[in-house]
Design an enzyme around this catalytic site. Structure first.
Site, mmCIF file in Angstrom:
data_model
loop_
_atom_site.group_PDB
_atom_site.id
_atom_site.type_symbol
_atom_site.label_atom_id
_atom_site.label_comp_id
_atom_site.label_asym_id
_atom_site.label_seq_id
_atom_site.Cartn_x
_atom_site.Cartn_y
_atom_site.Cartn_z
ATOM 1 N N ASP A 168 -4.623 -4.194 6.381
ATOM 2 C CA ASP A 168 -4.913 -5.192 5.356
ATOM 3 C C ASP A 168 -3.717 -6.137 5.194
ATOM 4 O O ASP A 168 -2.568 -5.712 5.306
ATOM 5 C CB ASP A 168 -5.235 -4.482 4.032
ATOM 6 N N SER A 210 0.863 -1.172 0.000
ATOM 7 C CA SER A 210 0.000 0.000 0.000
ATOM 8 C C SER A 210 0.899 1.222 0.000
ATOM 9 O O SER A 210 1.955 1.205 -0.643
ATOM 10 C CB SER A 210 -0.940 -0.066 1.206
ATOM 11 N N HIS A 250 -3.015 -1.444 -3.144
ATOM 12 C CA HIS A 250 -4.160 -0.551 -2.952
ATOM 13 C C HIS A 250 -4.056 0.576 -3.969
ATOM 14 O O HIS A 250 -3.056 1.280 -4.032
ATOM 15 C CB HIS A 250 -4.138 0.047 -1.543
#
Lengths: 188, 275
Positions: free
Chosen positions: A134, A14, A41
């Site tokens: 995540d 991310s 992401h």
């Protein structure tokens, strides 16, 4: 830790991960025996050139798979915008448009989890810099299914929250500095 | 999954069997990875820990099945999702549809209707809505009930407005709905030409003939077998030279029916039945 050659390597990242991935791709040998799947992401409704940016780094085409495309070794895949990326028993990709997870679609958890279900001990999960939680659950599941986990050294991360969260639940994961990532990956 | 729910492949088969025998819905050829995720999602929401419990509830409580079905299917959708697709629709497909005296469009798998609303707006702007009939179908009755009401959460409108503008929309987007404190209601006249009804792509048949079918991000939940079957159904539901729109990452490439279609926009996954 097992010593089976990896068949799939899922890299989750991310915020702060793009430069690490570029470096990973730049140092990629011409041939490698697994499928390399990047799940990052990313924004959903704006045009994205991420596949081209990564393709430039790796000197090979980075593929955003269509639903039910076959997973082929020696290829680099990038999870498309606005879908979760899953793997099927017949070694195909499956896309899924269900709810965002940790505000993200694609999210890392489902990719790690479904890779674990299909590839078991032949799956490797790599978790890079990021600002949320995540990937932790998915990576824990992947290890539980016999796969191996590498986590970017939080000290080297622009955004360490994601690796730190994962390290709490994946005690068997190996902490790796960005400079050692390729060496470590190719000695598995 | 590390949330404690562990499902073995044969257990999924058993659940599918129970549902098929008792309720007539067939999930055997659904894409297994996402179907398994959905079952876990349902179990989590219902607070069920084991497959035994799930089976028990499915067998003994028809009302549980109603809830289960609603929660099992993916009902996520957006207005003007993939603005580039809607731009292509405006530029390429809609002008061709204008040549038909009555335009018939099928939204197969319409979820809660957001893409149907988007289509109605585009047709309105093209001056074609009055002579269009939109059939919007879904497997999930709860979705249809919601879709008929035209209600969209207010929190999503900022994004939908941006999507609308990116799709080439030039009107004041807020003129298409009435705003309430936490939701908006799509103007009823936009939905006058829409017929919402239940249809299951797996078990139901051709019911009409269309010049455009939108079946976006529905086939992704099916395995290749079922994708092939459903694509035949969609093909049979199109007039010659009718259009088929799939999701941005859905491909006809490996499908049996591929030779019967020509590509209109590779990027936006719009195809046309050849003859």
């Amino acid at each position: 830790m097992n010593s089976l050659a990896p068949e799939i390597v899922v890299v989750g990242g991310s915020a702060g991960s793009v430069s690490i991935i570029i470096q990973l791709l730049e140092q990629l040998p011409e041939t490698f025996p697994f499928a390399l799947v990047l799940v990052i992401h990313r924004q959903k409704s704006v045009p994205s050139e991420m596949d081209k940016v990564f393709g430039f780094s790796s000197k090979m085409r980075v593929i955003e798979p269509n639903d039910k495309d076959f997973v082929v070794p020696n290829r680099v895949y990038l999870a498309p915008q606005n879908y979760h990326l899953l793997l099927e028993q017949d070694r195909t990709f499956s896309l899924d448009y269900s709810e965002a997870i940790h505000y993200s679609r694609p999210a890392l958890d489902p990719a790690f989890e479904s890779a674990a279900d299909v590839y078991g001990p032949r799956a490797v999960g790599i978790l890079l810099s990021g600002a949320n939680q995540d990937g932790s659950q998915g990576l824990a599941y992947l290890v539980q299914r016999g796969g191996r986990a590498l986590i970017q050294d939080p000290q080297s991360c622009e955004f360490p929250a994601m690796p730190l969260a994962a390290l709490q639940v994946v005690s068997q994961a190996e902490v790796v500095k960005p400079a050692d990532l390729n060496n470590r990956l190719f000695s598995l | 999954m590390s949330d404690g729910i562990d499902i073995l492949p044969h257990e999924i088969d058993e659940i599918i069997q129970v549902i098929r025998e008792q309720y007539g819905y067939d999930f055997m050829d659904y894409s297994r990875a996402s179907f398994t995720r959905r079952v876990k999602h349902c179990m989590q929401r219902a607070g069920l820990k084991t497959m035994y419990e799930l089976r028990y509830h499915l067998i003994n409580e028809p009302s549980f099945f109603v809830w289960f079905l609603q929660t099992l299917t993916v009902n996520v959708t957006e207005m003007f999702r993939d603005p580039a697709f809607y731009r292509q629709l405006r530029d390429t497909v809609i002008p061709r549809l204008a040549s038909y005296p009555i335009i018939k469009i099928w939204h197969a798998g319409c979820a809660t209707g957001e893409e149907v609303y988007s289509m109605a707006i585009i047709l309105k702007e093209a001056g074609l809505l009055d002579r269009t009939r939109i059939y919007a179908t879904d497997i999930n009755p709860a979705n249809l009930e919601k879709a008929r009401k035209g209600i969209v959460p207010l929190s999503a409108m900022k994004e939908y407005t941006a999507n609308y503008i990116r799709s080439g929309g030039t009107e004041d987007f807020s003129s298409y709905y009435e705003a309430h404190p936490d939701h908006v209601v799509i103007r009823p006249d936009l939905l006058q030409k829409v017929l919402f009804s239940q249809h299951n792509l797996v078990t139901d048949q051709v019911f009409n003939e269309f010049q455009l079918i939108c079946c976006r991000n529905v086939l992704i939940y099916f395995n290749k077998n079922l994708q092939n079957r459903v694509l035949h159904l969609l093909y049979d539901s199109l007039v010659p030279l009718g259009y088929l729109a799939l999701g941005m990452k859905e491909s006809l490439l490996f499908m049996e029916i591929r030779p019967e279609f020509e590509g209109v926009s590779e990027a936006s996954k719009i195809f046309r039945r050849k003859h």
